[in-house]
Design a protein around this motif. Structure first.
Motif, PDB file in Angstrom:
ATOM      1  N   LEU A 144       0.819  -1.213   0.000  1.00 31.70           N
ATOM      2  CA  LEU A 144       0.000   0.000   0.000  1.00 31.70           C
ATOM      3  C   LEU A 144       0.851   1.260   0.000  1.00 31.70           C
ATOM      4  CD1 LEU A 144      -2.786  -1.003   2.566  1.00 31.70           C
ATOM      5  CD2 LEU A 144      -3.115  -0.558   0.129  1.00 31.70           C
ATOM      6  N   ALA A 145       2.004   1.190   0.679  1.00 29.58           N
ATOM      7  CA  ALA A 145       2.883   2.356   0.778  1.00 29.58           C
ATOM      8  C   ALA A 145       3.791   2.508  -0.443  1.00 29.58           C
ATOM      9  CB  ALA A 145       3.733   2.263   2.034  1.00 29.58           C
ATOM     10  N   GLY A 146       3.805   1.509  -1.319  1.00 25.04           N
ATOM     11  CA  GLY A 146       4.624   1.585  -2.515  1.00 25.04           C
ATOM     12  C   GLY A 146       6.047   1.108  -2.338  1.00 25.04           C
ATOM     13  N   LEU A 147       6.404   0.644  -1.147  1.00 30.60           N
ATOM     14  CA  LEU A 147       7.776   0.221  -0.898  1.00 30.60           C
ATOM     15  C   LEU A 147       8.108  -1.112  -1.558  1.00 30.60           C
ATOM     16  CD1 LEU A 147       8.179   1.177   2.872  1.00 30.60           C
ATOM     17  CD2 LEU A 147       8.850   2.493   0.865  1.00 30.60           C
ATOM     18  N   VAL A 148       7.096  -1.943  -1.785  1.00 31.19           N
ATOM     19  CA  VAL A 148       7.354  -3.274  -2.339  1.00 31.19           C
ATOM     20  C   VAL A 148       7.949  -3.202  -3.753  1.00 31.19           C
ATOM     21  CG1 VAL A 148       5.077  -3.599  -3.372  1.00 31.19           C
ATOM     22  CG2 VAL A 148       6.354  -5.583  -2.570  1.00 31.19           C
ATOM     23  N   ARG A 149       7.689  -2.118  -4.469  1.00 32.85           N
ATOM     24  CA  ARG A 149       8.172  -1.997  -5.846  1.00 32.85           C
ATOM     25  C   ARG A 149       9.687  -1.816  -5.909  1.00 32.85           C
ATOM     26  NH1 ARG A 149       9.449   2.710  -8.089  1.00 32.85           N
ATOM     27  NH2 ARG A 149       8.698   2.030 -10.123  1.00 32.85           N
ATOM     28  N   LEU A 150      10.338  -1.526  -4.792  1.00 30.07           N
ATOM     29  CA  LEU A 150      11.780  -1.298  -4.791  1.00 30.07           C
ATOM     30  C   LEU A 150      12.574  -2.581  -4.593  1.00 30.07           C
ATOM     31  CD1 LEU A 150      11.900   1.951  -2.620  1.00 30.07           C
ATOM     32  CD2 LEU A 150      11.763   1.752  -5.114  1.00 30.07           C
ATOM     33  N   VAL A 151      11.896  -3.702  -4.301  1.00 28.57           N
ATOM     34  CA  VAL A 151      12.583  -4.954  -3.985  1.00 28.57           C
ATOM     35  C   VAL A 151      12.434  -5.935  -5.139  1.00 28.57           C
ATOM     36  CG1 VAL A 151      12.758  -6.869  -2.356  1.00 28.57           C
ATOM     37  CG2 VAL A 151      12.112  -4.589  -1.539  1.00 28.57           C
ATOM     38  N   GLY A 152      13.541  -6.438  -5.646  1.00 25.47           N
ATOM     39  CA  GLY A 152      13.495  -7.418  -6.721  1.00 25.47           C
ATOM     40  C   GLY A 152      14.485  -7.102  -7.819  1.00 25.47           C
ATOM     41  N   PRO A 153      14.510  -7.903  -8.879  1.00 27.14           N
ATOM     42  CA  PRO A 153      15.439  -7.682  -9.984  1.00 27.14           C
ATOM     43  C   PRO A 153      15.086  -6.431 -10.777  1.00 27.14           C
ATOM     44  CG  PRO A 153      13.888  -9.409 -10.527  1.00 27.14           C
ATOM     45  CD  PRO A 153      13.663  -9.089  -9.082  1.00 27.14           C
ATOM     46  N   VAL A 154      16.085  -5.899 -11.480  1.00 25.94           N
ATOM     47  CA  VAL A 154      15.852  -4.699 -12.284  1.00 25.94           C
ATOM     48  C   VAL A 154      14.762  -4.950 -13.319  1.00 25.94           C
ATOM     49  CG1 VAL A 154      16.907  -3.065 -13.892  1.00 25.94           C
ATOM     50  CG2 VAL A 154      18.221  -3.925 -11.948  1.00 25.94           C
ATOM     51  N   GLU A 155      14.824  -6.087 -13.963  1.00 20.26           N
ATOM     52  CA  GLU A 155      13.808  -6.464 -14.948  1.00 20.26           C
ATOM     53  C   GLU A 155      12.964  -7.582 -14.342  1.00 20.26           C
ATOM     54  OE1 GLU A 155      13.317  -4.871 -17.651  1.00 20.26           O
ATOM     55  OE2 GLU A 155      15.129  -3.627 -17.547  1.00 20.26           O
ATOM     56  N   GLY A 156      11.682  -7.320 -14.166  1.00 18.62           N
ATOM     57  CA  GLY A 156      10.811  -8.335 -13.588  1.00 18.62           C
ATOM     58  C   GLY A 156       9.932  -7.760 -12.499  1.00 18.62           C
TER      59      GLY A 156
END
Length: 224
Positions: A144-156
């Motif tokens: 909800l806060a948008g922080l999850v989008r910063l975790v993970g591979p560059v593409e994917g």
């Protein structure tokens, strides 16, 4: 560090945010007593576990504290807990996240009898607004806060991070609020009450990225 060695802190309920807040006071020398039911705080059963079967997260969140076991079904359980709170300087309350079989307490009455009490109450979404009273998880709030989008591979797609990131963020904000109340007390002020909103605490790190995206179109992306 012993800067808070004169403080007595009581922690009730179960929440990573309030546990981390209390742990910071313990790190600075405060006497922090964590109230637990006979079966232990629910966070004791959170993974990952050590080779000895202990929760690594519980150990991290509760370092330097002592535990007081109170059975909510036992006679005088509420009176015993109230007496502990009336003798402390700071109450850190995570019952709105998980009551953890905490005995009933009349907090307004305790605050009236103990006007210098500093009280910090944590919850997922606070007492007001469209999400008030709803339950959540660390992953839900992070999304909800948008922080999850910063975790993970560059593409994917973004990836789930199995930790208490939102709890750590909120616990730090809670510590700052409660510690500021301690400073105010030294200047003759009475106790203060704080509502710690875990969701709003998690929004704070996003404010800079939102402003950059709005002003310059500079959208932060995952770095892998």
């Amino acid at each position: 560090m012993e800067v808070s060695s004169h403080l007595q802190v009581i922690e009730i309920g179960s929440s990573a945010a309030t546990s981390y807040c209390a742990r910071l006071f313990a790190d600075f020398g405060a006497d922090v007593r964590k109230i637990e039911p006979p079966e232990g705080d629910p966070l004791r059963r959170s993974e990952p576990t050590t080779t000895g079967g202990q929760s690594a997260w519980f150990a991290f969140l509760n370092f330097n504290k002592s535990s007081v076991v109170i059975d909510a079904a036992a006679p005088q359980a509420s009176r015993r807990l109230a007496a502990l709170i009336q003798d402390c300087d700071i109450l850190i309350d995570g019952r709105d996240v998980d009551p953890a079989d905490c005995p009933f307490i009349d907090l307004p009455l305790i605050s009236k009898r103990h006007p210098r009490l500093i009280c910090l109450q944590g919850s997922w979404f606070g007492r007001n607004g469209p999400y008030a009273g709803l339950t959540a998880t660390d992953s839900t709030v992070r999304a909800l806060a948008g922080l999850v989008r910063l975790v993970g591979p560059v593409e994917g797609p973004p990836m789930h991070a199995p930790d208490f990131q939102t709890g750590i963020l909120a616990g730090l904000w809670g510590f700052i609020a409660a510690a500021s109340s301690v400073i105010s007390q030294t200047h003759g002020s009475g106790g203060r009450s704080w509502l710690l909103n875990i969701f709003e605490s998690s929004l704070a790190p996003s404010e800079y990225f939102i402003a950059e995206a709005f002003a310059r179109g500079d959208v932060m992306r995952r770095v892998g």
